[in-house]
Write a protein that holds these residues in place. Structure first.
Motif, mmCIF file in Angstrom:
data_model
loop_
_atom_site.group_PDB
_atom_site.id
_atom_site.type_symbol
_atom_site.label_atom_id
_atom_site.label_comp_id
_atom_site.label_asym_id
_atom_site.label_seq_id
_atom_site.Cartn_x
_atom_site.Cartn_y
_atom_site.Cartn_z
ATOM 1 N N GLY A 1 -9.837 -56.298 -61.589
ATOM 2 C CA GLY A 1 -11.224 -56.166 -62.032
ATOM 3 C C GLY A 1 -11.802 -57.402 -62.693
ATOM 4 O O GLY A 1 -11.096 -58.356 -63.008
ATOM 5 N N GLY A 2 -13.122 -57.376 -62.902
ATOM 6 C CA GLY A 2 -13.868 -58.511 -63.446
ATOM 7 C C GLY A 2 -15.209 -58.562 -62.745
ATOM 8 O O GLY A 2 -15.775 -57.520 -62.424
ATOM 9 N N VAL A 3 -15.689 -59.758 -62.461
ATOM 10 C CA VAL A 3 -16.969 -59.872 -61.765
ATOM 11 C C VAL A 3 -16.712 -59.869 -60.262
ATOM 12 O O VAL A 3 -16.049 -60.749 -59.723
ATOM 13 C CB VAL A 3 -17.717 -61.166 -62.173
ATOM 14 N N ASP A 4 -17.257 -58.846 -59.625
ATOM 15 C CA ASP A 4 -17.000 -58.585 -58.210
ATOM 16 C C ASP A 4 -18.016 -59.347 -57.364
ATOM 17 O O ASP A 4 -19.210 -59.163 -57.517
ATOM 18 C CB ASP A 4 -17.153 -57.062 -58.068
ATOM 19 N N LYS A 5 -17.542 -60.237 -56.476
ATOM 20 C CA LYS A 5 -18.464 -61.062 -55.673
ATOM 21 C C LYS A 5 -18.776 -60.388 -54.332
ATOM 22 O O LYS A 5 -18.759 -61.019 -53.289
ATOM 23 C CB LYS A 5 -17.840 -62.438 -55.422
ATOM 24 N N GLY A 6 -19.021 -59.076 -54.368
ATOM 25 C CA GLY A 6 -19.266 -58.371 -53.105
ATOM 26 C C GLY A 6 -17.957 -58.103 -52.382
ATOM 27 O O GLY A 6 -17.867 -58.186 -51.166
ATOM 28 N N ASN A 7 -16.902 -57.764 -53.151
ATOM 29 C CA ASN A 7 -15.565 -57.593 -52.580
ATOM 30 C C ASN A 7 -15.460 -56.413 -51.622
ATOM 31 O O ASN A 7 -16.030 -55.360 -51.868
ATOM 32 C CB ASN A 7 -14.546 -57.365 -53.707
ATOM 33 N N ASP A 8 -14.675 -56.618 -50.575
ATOM 34 C CA ASP A 8 -14.292 -55.518 -49.692
ATOM 35 C C ASP A 8 -12.826 -55.212 -49.995
ATOM 36 O O ASP A 8 -11.930 -55.959 -49.603
ATOM 37 C CB ASP A 8 -14.460 -55.941 -48.226
ATOM 38 N N TYR A 9 -12.583 -54.113 -50.724
ATOM 39 C CA TYR A 9 -11.215 -53.804 -51.171
ATOM 40 C C TYR A 9 -10.368 -53.138 -50.090
ATOM 41 O O TYR A 9 -9.186 -52.889 -50.294
ATOM 42 C CB TYR A 9 -11.259 -52.891 -52.404
ATOM 43 N N SER A 10 -10.980 -52.832 -48.925
ATOM 44 C CA SER A 10 -10.255 -52.001 -47.954
ATOM 45 C C SER A 10 -8.967 -52.646 -47.452
ATOM 46 O O SER A 10 -8.018 -51.953 -47.109
ATOM 47 C CB SER A 10 -11.169 -51.648 -46.775
ATOM 48 N N MET A 11 -8.924 -54.001 -47.447
ATOM 49 C CA MET A 11 -7.683 -54.637 -46.953
ATOM 50 C C MET A 11 -6.493 -54.394 -47.890
ATOM 51 O O MET A 11 -5.348 -54.612 -47.519
ATOM 52 C CB MET A 11 -7.879 -56.144 -46.732
#
Length: 464
Positions: free
Chosen positions: A369-379
């Motif tokens: 966690g932290g500042v999310d730059k538009g992350n796609d966590y699905s991988m």
């Protein structure tokens, strides 16, 4: 200029010399302050402007050198009269002052581009979404151990411009980010390394992966037949980008999936095999200082550079076996009651966290966690299901992490400081587990930067 001689194609610049042409540096961090020093040394009338505050150590340097500066503002009449502007990689092109400079047709370049004009040193440039700091550090370590007169700069260590002003190296190993490459035009890299291309910093590239990839490929611009381009043949985005481009340099790919010659590959006995035109090298992956699949790639890339430079196999083997990993990158912190604590604070994108999890051999309590730059966590879903027993969130807004992983782990806990995260993770872990700080996000919601986050985590672990 003959490109095949030993000089770099980084040309001297016509603006230099008497008359004190005005040069403005935007951003007074390591690269900006170094660039200001070199510009002053070259006879420019230099001014430094930072929209934020300037750290005391950098302020003192500028004062000692009598270089005028301002902070917490950009005074347009002091900036828009420059013949050229050197900008910090952190300043995006959409910043109002940059738009105004472009509108007036004033050249805006990076510190690397500027410094390259004043050195004849040969350049090894390393870029990629992941692994570039490790590979840059390892390459420098191998070359230095072999007795080469080599400097380390770019995204790491002392500024390139400051070293050009004060040192006389024959070679430099530069870690080059996409932001640096965006503002490099005539600069030439003699040996270019592209490790991989995965989604990162897409907010700066109109959320288009191909724009970000185009930045990475700028490392090969200006290369000729006397130069080398080293790349990963297992990386789909790299291969896709290569199909659309032509390359002047000699190509040396590396792969752990297929046999490649010339280049590097993994044989059936788990040996790295490197073949360049005349040179051959082999080393068991068990002997490498850096373990984990992603580090086989990093070691291959560094090894190809060493073989292109015709370094001796014994020296290479020794260096690749003795290298100490860098701080905040899968760094072992402590073993408390049989629980291992690993600091991977440098993992500021999802792909880095994937690599970290992929190299884990025990059950994991993962701090994310932290500042999310538009992350796609699905991988991460598969690896989280296989290896992670609990997630500890470390950030101001953790909703997207909860949404992404609520079906994969039984427990997701929110925390608001490194100390709290370390304590909660310690209580959730049992003997034989690993507590892994690998946030997949930037750090500036709760910390100054990823280094600050990593150090606070290490302090917290030592207090357990």
């Amino acid at each position: 200029m003959n490109h095949n001689n030993n000089k770099n194609a980084n040309q001297k610049h016509p603006l230099q010399g008497p008359g004190g042409a005005r040069l403005v540096v935007l951003g007074a961090g390591e690269s900006g302050v170094g660039a200001a020093y070199l510009a002053q040394q070259q006879g420019f009338d230099v001014f430094v402007s930072d929209f934020g505050g300037i750290a005391d150590s950098y302020k003192k340097q500028l004062e000692d050198w009598k270089i005028p500066f301002e902070e917490k503002q950009h005074t347009e009449e002091l900036i828009l009269n420059a013949v050229e502007v050197i900008k910090s990689p952190g300043i995006p092109d959409k910043a109002p002052i940059i738009k105004k400079l472009h509108g007036k047709g004033i050249s805006v370049i990076s510190e690397i581009e500027f410094a390259g004009r004043y050195t004849d040193a040969k350049i090894i440039g390393i870029t990629g979404s992941n692994g570039k700091t490790t590979t840059t550090s390892l390459t420098y370590h191998i070359l230095k151990d072999a007795g080469m007169n080599v400097g380390l700069a770019g995204n790491i260590g002392k500024s390139f411009a400051y070293q050009v002003a004060t040192e006389r190296f024959d070679w430099y190993v530069l870690e080059l980010s996409s932001f640096m490459l965006d503002d490099m035009f005539k600069f030439k890299v003699n040996i270019a390394v592209l490790l991989n291309i995965t989604p990162d910093h897409l907010d700066r590239y109109d959320y288009k992966l191909e724009n970000y990839a185009a930045s990475k490929f700028r490392i090969t611009q200006n290369q000729t037949a006397a130069d080398y381009f080293i790349y990963c043949a297992d990386d789909p985005e790299t291969l896709k980008g290569m199909r659309e481009r032509t390359f002047g340099a000699q190509l040396l790919p590396f792969s752990i999936q297929q046999k490649i010659e010339p280049g590097a590959y993994l044989d059936e006995n788990d040996n790295i095999v490197i073949n360049t035109k005349q040179e051959h090298f082999t080393m068991s992956i068990q002997e490498l200082a850096l373990q984990g699949k992603h580090n086989i790639y990093n070691s291959m890339a560094s090894g190809i550079v060493a073989k292109v430079l015709e370094l001796r196999n014994e020296t290479m083997r020794e260096s690749m076996g003795s290298f100490k990993s860098i701080e905040h990158r899968l760094e072992f912190v402590a073993n408390i009651s049989g629980i291992r604590f690993i600091n991977d604070s440098k993992a500021t994108n999802v792909n880095s966290t994937w690599y970290a999890l992929e190299s884990m051999t025990s059950d994991v309590v993962l701090i994310l966690g932290g500042v999310d730059k538009g992350n796609d966590y699905s991988m991460l879903n598969d690896l989280v299901r296989q290896k992670v027993k609990a997630i500890v969130c470390l950030g101001k807004d953790n909703k997207r992490i909860h949404d992404a992983f609520e079906d994969d782990v039984d427990l997701i806990v929110n925390t608001a400081s490194a100390q709290e995260a370390a304590q909660v993770a310690y209580h959730l872990a049992t003997k034989g587990d690993t507590v892994l700080l690998s946030p997949a996000c930037a750090s500036f919601d709760l910390f100054k930067n990823y280094e600050d986050r990593g150090r606070q985590f290490k302090e917290a672990v030592k207090e357990l």
